[in-house]
Design an enzyme around this catalytic site. Structure first.
Site, PDB file in Angstrom:
ATOM      1  N   GLY A 175       4.878 -11.324  -5.343  1.00  0.00           N
ATOM      2  CA  GLY A 175       5.486 -11.095  -6.653  1.00  0.00           C
ATOM      3  C   GLY A 175       5.724  -9.631  -6.982  1.00  0.00           C
ATOM      4  O   GLY A 175       5.821  -9.244  -8.140  1.00  0.00           O
TER       5      GLY A 175
ATOM      6  N   TYR B 160      11.240  -9.812  13.555  1.00  0.00           N
ATOM      7  CA  TYR B 160      10.682 -11.163  13.617  1.00  0.00           C
ATOM      8  C   TYR B 160      11.174 -11.947  14.834  1.00  0.00           C
ATOM      9  O   TYR B 160      10.566 -12.920  15.230  1.00  0.00           O
ATOM     10  CB  TYR B 160      10.985 -11.916  12.315  1.00  0.00           C
TER      11      TYR B 160
ATOM     12  N   GLN C 135       8.461  -0.191  12.266  1.00  0.00           N
ATOM     13  CA  GLN C 135       7.427   0.497  11.467  1.00  0.00           C
ATOM     14  C   GLN C 135       7.713   1.996  11.372  1.00  0.00           C
ATOM     15  O   GLN C 135       7.390   2.633  10.370  1.00  0.00           O
ATOM     16  CB  GLN C 135       6.030   0.253  12.059  1.00  0.00           C
TER      17      GLN C 135
ATOM     18  N   GLU D 249       7.347   0.158  -4.628  1.00  0.00           N
ATOM     19  CA  GLU D 249       6.965  -1.093  -3.970  1.00  0.00           C
ATOM     20  C   GLU D 249       6.455  -0.728  -2.580  1.00  0.00           C
ATOM     21  O   GLU D 249       7.218  -0.184  -1.768  1.00  0.00           O
ATOM     22  CB  GLU D 249       8.169  -2.031  -3.861  1.00  0.00           C
TER      23      GLU D 249
HETATM   24  C1  LIG Z   1       5.214  -0.421   4.323  1.00  0.00           C
HETATM   25  C2  LIG Z   1       5.727  -1.693   4.928  1.00  0.00           C
HETATM   26  C3  LIG Z   1       6.483  -2.662   4.259  1.00  0.00           C
HETATM   27  C4  LIG Z   1       6.731  -3.666   5.215  1.00  0.00           C
HETATM   28  C5  LIG Z   1       7.408  -4.895   5.150  1.00  0.00           C
HETATM   29  N1  LIG Z   1       7.438  -5.655   6.273  1.00  0.00           N
HETATM   30  C6  LIG Z   1       8.174  -6.940   6.233  1.00  0.00           C
HETATM   31  C7  LIG Z   1       7.470  -7.983   5.418  1.00  0.00           C
HETATM   32  C8  LIG Z   1       8.597  -8.763   4.778  1.00  0.00           C
HETATM   33  O1  LIG Z   1       9.027  -9.804   5.650  1.00  0.00           O
HETATM   34  C9  LIG Z   1       9.732  -7.753   4.647  1.00  0.00           C
HETATM   35  C10 LIG Z   1       9.904  -7.188   3.243  1.00  0.00           C
HETATM   36  O2  LIG Z   1       8.695  -6.741   2.733  1.00  0.00           O
HETATM   37  O3  LIG Z   1       9.418  -6.686   5.559  1.00  0.00           O
HETATM   38  C11 LIG Z   1       6.811  -5.266   7.453  1.00  0.00           C
HETATM   39  O4  LIG Z   1       6.847  -6.015   8.446  1.00  0.00           O
HETATM   40  N2  LIG Z   1       6.174  -4.074   7.533  1.00  0.00           N
HETATM   41  C12 LIG Z   1       6.121  -3.274   6.431  1.00  0.00           C
HETATM   42  N3  LIG Z   1       5.537  -2.072   6.242  1.00  0.00           N
END
Ligand SMILES: Cc1cc2cn([C@H]3C[C@H](O)[C@@H](CO)O3)c(=O)nc2[nH]1
Length: 222
Positions: free
Chosen positions: A21, A58, A69, A92
């Protein structure tokens, strides 16, 4: 230095699992003109020189985890350093959840070779030592994996269609270690924990509880 602190707005980072959320929380606070609200730049992650890195992540996390990352860390750094006239900045996620949650999880799952983890960690250490990425408050939208799994399916983001309940359980535990049990990594700021399992209809009451400490920039001493 005093000047540096003076320049930096009161910075709040909103952390939580997928589907916890965060967007709803940010949208609630967008109405205050004092806030500079910075949502996750997911559209950038979907379009990096024509590549949808989120989809690649994914589809083949072993192959694309490092690239994803690394790009996330860059985008979070830009948000941390973004200059704003607003007295309050709300982000966020952050460079901290990048390092302590997602990168750590990939390392624990053996999805990130240790040389790759070492490179990301060197970036993180240098950034936190030489840039002003300090924050003043962490809002932890605490949920249960089953609740966020249902929400994620409802939201139906195409890249997330293969994300399992198990993945969300692991991600939940790593957020709990960091922000609730505080058993592994340090928290860069005080944490306020919201019950983000609550239904939309009563969630606003939960947000209202913390409005004063966010809007009045009250240093939460926990
Ligand atoms: C800082 C950070 C945010 C973030 C989001 N995500 C992925 C999780 C969700 O599927 C998508 C949006 O948050 O990105 C990720 O794998 N690694 C991340 N690292």
């Amino acid at each position: 230095t005093h000047l540096e602190n003076k320049a930096r707005p009161f910075t709040v980072i909103v952390e939580g699992n997928i589907g916890s959320g965060k967007t709803t929380f940010l949208n609630y606070f967008k109405k205050y003109e004092d806030l500079c609200v910075l949502a996750e730049p997911i559209e950038l992650w979907r379009e990096c020189s024509g590549h949808n890195l989120l989809q690649y992540l994914y589809e083949d996390i072993n192959r694309w985890g490092f690239s994803f990352q690394s790009y996330v860390m860059l985008s979070m750094l830009k948000h941390h350093l973004k200059i704003t006239e607003h007295p309050i900045k709300m982000m966020e996620r952050s460079i901290f959840s990048a390092r302590y949650c997602f990168i750590e999880k990939m390392k624990m799952d053996g999805l990130l070779p240790s040389p790759s983890h070492a490179v990301l960690d060197e970036w993180f250490k240098w950034i936190t030592a030489s840039c002003n990425v300090s924050v003043d408050l962490i809002v932890y939208l605490r949920t249960s994996p089953e609740v966020v799994y249902e929400r994620m399916l409802q939201r139906n983001r195409k890249e997330e269609k293969n994300v399992s309940l198990d993945y969300l359980k692991q991600l939940h535990e790593i957020h709990e270690d960091w922000l609730y049990r505080r058993s592994i990594f340090s928290c860069p700021a005080p944490v306020v924990t919201l019950n983000a399992n609550l239904d939309q209809s009563v969630l606003k009451e939960e947000y209202k509880k913390w409005e004063p400490c966010i809007l009045n920039k009250i240093q939460v001493s926990i």
